[in-house]
Design a protein around this motif. Structure first.
Motif, PDB file in Angstrom:
ATOM      1  N   MET A   1       0.833  -1.191   0.000  1.00 35.88           N
ATOM      2  CA  MET A   1       0.000   0.000   0.000  1.00 35.88           C
ATOM      3  C   MET A   1       0.876   1.252   0.000  1.00 35.88           C
ATOM      4  O   MET A   1       1.887   1.326   0.693  1.00 35.88           O
ATOM      5  CB  MET A   1      -0.931   0.011   1.218  1.00 35.88           C
ATOM      6  N   PRO A   2       0.520   2.263  -0.809  1.00 32.58           N
ATOM      7  CA  PRO A   2       1.291   3.508  -0.834  1.00 32.58           C
ATOM      8  C   PRO A   2       0.971   4.365   0.388  1.00 32.58           C
ATOM      9  O   PRO A   2      -0.168   4.364   0.875  1.00 32.58           O
ATOM     10  CB  PRO A   2       0.808   4.184  -2.120  1.00 32.58           C
ATOM     11  N   THR A   3       1.970   5.094   0.896  1.00 35.26           N
ATOM     12  CA  THR A   3       1.730   5.948   2.059  1.00 35.26           C
ATOM     13  C   THR A   3       2.247   7.375   1.877  1.00 35.26           C
ATOM     14  O   THR A   3       1.582   8.321   2.260  1.00 35.26           O
ATOM     15  CB  THR A   3       2.382   5.359   3.328  1.00 35.26           C
ATOM     16  N   ILE A 127       0.688  12.770 -13.051  1.00 35.70           N
ATOM     17  CA  ILE A 127       1.296  11.443 -13.024  1.00 35.70           C
ATOM     18  C   ILE A 127       2.145  11.440 -11.755  1.00 35.70           C
ATOM     19  O   ILE A 127       3.292  11.902 -11.747  1.00 35.70           O
ATOM     20  CB  ILE A 127       2.167  11.194 -14.271  1.00 35.70           C
ATOM     21  N   THR A 128       1.566  10.982 -10.659  1.00 32.35           N
ATOM     22  CA  THR A 128       2.208  11.093  -9.350  1.00 32.35           C
ATOM     23  C   THR A 128       3.448  10.207  -9.279  1.00 32.35           C
ATOM     24  O   THR A 128       3.446   9.074  -9.743  1.00 32.35           O
ATOM     25  CB  THR A 128       1.216  10.715  -8.234  1.00 32.35           C
ATOM     26  N   SER A 129       4.494  10.747  -8.685  1.00 30.51           N
ATOM     27  CA  SER A 129       5.745  10.005  -8.543  1.00 30.51           C
ATOM     28  C   SER A 129       5.550   8.727  -7.736  1.00 30.51           C
ATOM     29  O   SER A 129       4.562   8.580  -7.007  1.00 30.51           O
ATOM     30  CB  SER A 129       6.798  10.880  -7.842  1.00 30.51           C
ATOM     31  N   GLY A 130       6.504   7.829  -7.859  1.00 29.03           N
ATOM     32  CA  GLY A 130       6.440   6.568  -7.131  1.00 29.03           C
ATOM     33  C   GLY A 130       6.438   6.799  -5.627  1.00 29.03           C
ATOM     34  O   GLY A 130       7.222   7.610  -5.126  1.00 29.03           O
ATOM     35  N   PRO A 131       5.581   6.103  -4.895  1.00 30.88           N
ATOM     36  CA  PRO A 131       5.455   6.338  -3.456  1.00 30.88           C
ATOM     37  C   PRO A 131       6.285   5.380  -2.603  1.00 30.88           C
ATOM     38  O   PRO A 131       6.785   4.368  -3.082  1.00 30.88           O
ATOM     39  CB  PRO A 131       3.960   6.052  -3.225  1.00 30.88           C
ATOM     40  N   TRP A 132       6.398   5.733  -1.330  1.00 30.61           N
ATOM     41  CA  TRP A 132       6.833   4.772  -0.324  1.00 30.61           C
ATOM     42  C   TRP A 132       5.681   3.795  -0.143  1.00 30.61           C
ATOM     43  O   TRP A 132       4.520   4.213   0.005  1.00 30.61           O
ATOM     44  CB  TRP A 132       7.114   5.472   1.010  1.00 30.61           C
ATOM     45  N   THR A 133       5.979   2.506  -0.171  1.00 31.67           N
ATOM     46  CA  THR A 133       4.909   1.518  -0.051  1.00 31.67           C
ATOM     47  C   THR A 133       5.226   0.491   1.035  1.00 31.67           C
ATOM     48  O   THR A 133       6.390   0.283   1.393  1.00 31.67           O
ATOM     49  CB  THR A 133       4.696   0.756  -1.383  1.00 31.67           C
ATOM     50  N   ASP A 145       3.728   4.049  12.318  1.00 24.40           N
ATOM     51  CA  ASP A 145       4.928   4.500  13.026  1.00 24.40           C
ATOM     52  C   ASP A 145       6.061   4.816  12.051  1.00 24.40           C
ATOM     53  O   ASP A 145       6.740   5.850  12.171  1.00 24.40           O
ATOM     54  CB  ASP A 145       5.391   3.438  14.033  1.00 24.40           C
ATOM     55  N   VAL A 146       6.270   3.928  11.092  1.00 21.36           N
ATOM     56  CA  VAL A 146       7.352   4.140  10.125  1.00 21.36           C
ATOM     57  C   VAL A 146       7.018   5.315   9.206  1.00 21.36           C
ATOM     58  O   VAL A 146       7.882   6.151   8.904  1.00 21.36           O
ATOM     59  CB  VAL A 146       7.608   2.858   9.301  1.00 21.36           C
ATOM     60  N   THR A 147       5.774   5.405   8.785  1.00 22.44           N
ATOM     61  CA  THR A 147       5.342   6.514   7.928  1.00 22.44           C
ATOM     62  C   THR A 147       5.562   7.845   8.631  1.00 22.44           C
ATOM     63  O   THR A 147       6.089   8.801   8.039  1.00 22.44           O
ATOM     64  CB  THR A 147       3.855   6.356   7.542  1.00 22.44           C
ATOM     65  N   ALA A 148       5.172   7.924   9.896  1.00 24.38           N
ATOM     66  CA  ALA A 148       5.346   9.162  10.667  1.00 24.38           C
ATOM     67  C   ALA A 148       6.821   9.511  10.828  1.00 24.38           C
ATOM     68  O   ALA A 148       7.207  10.690  10.755  1.00 24.38           O
ATOM     69  CB  ALA A 148       4.681   9.018  12.034  1.00 24.38           C
ATOM     70  N   GLU A 172      15.723  25.593  -8.227  1.00 23.67           N
ATOM     71  CA  GLU A 172      14.735  26.543  -7.712  1.00 23.67           C
ATOM     72  C   GLU A 172      13.489  25.850  -7.169  1.00 23.67           C
ATOM     73  O   GLU A 172      12.654  26.476  -6.521  1.00 23.67           O
ATOM     74  CB  GLU A 172      14.341  27.539  -8.810  1.00 23.67           C
ATOM     75  N   ASN A 173      13.347  24.555  -7.457  1.00 26.04           N
ATOM     76  CA  ASN A 173      12.159  23.832  -7.004  1.00 26.04           C
ATOM     77  C   ASN A 173      12.570  22.485  -6.402  1.00 26.04           C
ATOM     78  O   ASN A 173      12.237  21.426  -6.927  1.00 26.04           O
ATOM     79  CB  ASN A 173      11.187  23.633  -8.180  1.00 26.04           C
ATOM     80  N   PRO A 174      13.295  22.507  -5.282  1.00 24.95           N
ATOM     81  CA  PRO A 174      13.787  21.245  -4.708  1.00 24.95           C
ATOM     82  C   PRO A 174      12.692  20.474  -3.979  1.00 24.95           C
ATOM     83  O   PRO A 174      11.617  21.012  -3.680  1.00 24.95           O
ATOM     84  CB  PRO A 174      14.840  21.739  -3.702  1.00 24.95           C
ATOM     85  N   GLU A 175      12.978  19.217  -3.684  1.00 18.61           N
ATOM     86  CA  GLU A 175      12.094  18.442  -2.828  1.00 18.61           C
ATOM     87  C   GLU A 175      12.204  19.003  -1.413  1.00 18.61           C
ATOM     88  O   GLU A 175      13.290  19.336  -0.951  1.00 18.61           O
ATOM     89  CB  GLU A 175      12.490  16.967  -2.840  1.00 18.61           C
ATOM     90  N   VAL A 176      11.050  19.102  -0.737  1.00 15.77           N
ATOM     91  CA  VAL A 176      11.055  19.706   0.594  1.00 15.77           C
ATOM     92  C   VAL A 176      10.484  18.786   1.666  1.00 15.77           C
ATOM     93  O   VAL A 176      10.497  19.116   2.845  1.00 15.77           O
ATOM     94  CB  VAL A 176      10.271  21.039   0.607  1.00 15.77           C
ATOM     95  N   GLY A 177       9.964  17.640   1.262  1.00 23.12           N
ATOM     96  CA  GLY A 177       9.391  16.734   2.250  1.00 23.12           C
ATOM     97  C   GLY A 177       8.489  15.705   1.616  1.00 23.12           C
ATOM     98  O   GLY A 177       8.700  15.308   0.456  1.00 23.12           O
ATOM     99  N   PHE A 178       7.480  15.292   2.364  1.00 26.32           N
ATOM    100  CA  PHE A 178       6.578  14.231   1.917  1.00 26.32           C
ATOM    101  C   PHE A 178       5.132  14.629   2.187  1.00 26.32           C
ATOM    102  O   PHE A 178       4.855  15.432   3.078  1.00 26.32           O
ATOM    103  CB  PHE A 178       6.859  12.928   2.677  1.00 26.32           C
ATOM    104  N   ILE A 179       4.208  14.069   1.393  1.00 23.20           N
ATOM    105  CA  ILE A 179       2.788  14.156   1.725  1.00 23.20           C
ATOM    106  C   ILE A 179       2.201  12.760   1.629  1.00 23.20           C
ATOM    107  O   ILE A 179       2.730  11.894   0.915  1.00 23.20           O
ATOM    108  CB  ILE A 179       2.004  15.128   0.819  1.00 23.20           C
ATOM    109  N   ARG A 180       1.109  12.555   2.331  1.00 21.75           N
ATOM    110  CA  ARG A 180       0.482  11.235   2.341  1.00 21.75           C
ATOM    111  C   ARG A 180      -0.356  11.011   1.093  1.00 21.75           C
ATOM    112  O   ARG A 180      -0.997  11.924   0.580  1.00 21.75           O
ATOM    113  CB  ARG A 180      -0.386  11.079   3.590  1.00 21.75           C
TER     114      ARG A 180
END
Length: 203
Positions: A1-3, A127-133, A145-148, A172-180
């Motif tokens: 499952m993607p998170t 076209i959403t990038s590949g997620p943590w799954t 817990d791991v997702t948090a 000018e547009n770096p990655e800044v974090g994650f969203i669920r």
């Protein structure tokens, strides 16, 4: 499952397929492109073929084979854009991350094409990038817990996050974090891949 998925400074979590034309062509939408020559990039390209073809046929009611006068493959995204500039193609499929960063925008910055010649007339859903799954059979509490913990990574270890995200000070547009994210976010892409596979099997 993607998170989780990476998010850029501008809020983008992926990229989009787009259709471009010459700004002076008089073509303002796909409706105007009927009967014209439309180039796809490459049959194995997600944004240069699969995404626009699927959306045209399944979402917009356009059968590219009969809607356009011809649907050649340009061979690459740059060749698609150059072909539109040269008048070989009336419209073409390519991609962009946002309105200032994409194939034709980079070609402008490199001096490959003149600025202001190419205009966008259509764009796909993201076209959403590949997620943590995570495997579905793992305990829900462990997944949370791991997702948090991953979510907190950029703030908890800024230098480590810069290494993880290959931070470039000039970007000018770096990655800044994650969203669920959840499975629904990717469902149309799953459907598209199944559809393309079926089309190729049938063809």
């Amino acid at each position: 499952m993607p998170t989780l998925v990476d998010v850029k400074k501008d809020g983008n979590t992926g990229y989009r397929s787009i259709v471009v034309t010459r700004c002076d062509s008089g073509i303002k939408s796909l409706d105007d492109a009927k009967g014209k020559v439309h180039a796809f990039a490459d049959p194995d390209s997600t944004s240069g073929f699969a995404v626009p073809y699927f959306n045209m046929k399944e979402k917009l009611g356009i059968d590219p084979a009969s809607y356009f006068a011809a649907i050649p493959f340009g061979g690459s995204h740059e060749a698609d854009v150059q072909g539109v500039v040269n008048g070989t193609f009336d419209t073409a499929s390519t991609y962009q991350d946002n309105d200032v960063n994409g194939v034709y925008q980079r070609m402008e910055r490199k001096g490959m094409i003149e600025p202001g010649v190419i205009c966008k007339i259509w764009e796909s859903p993201e076209i959403t990038s590949g997620p943590w799954t995570f495997r579905n059979d793992l305990p829900a509490e462990m997944i949370e817990d791991v997702t948090a913990a991953i979510e907190q990574f950029p703030a908890a270890d800024p230098e480590g996050y810069k290494l993880y995200s290959s931070f470039d000070p000039a970007d000018e547009n770096p990655e800044v974090g994650f969203i669920r994210v959840d499975h629904d976010r990717y469902q149309w892409i799953v459907d598209m891949r199944a559809w393309i596979k079926e089309q190729r099997r049938g063809g």
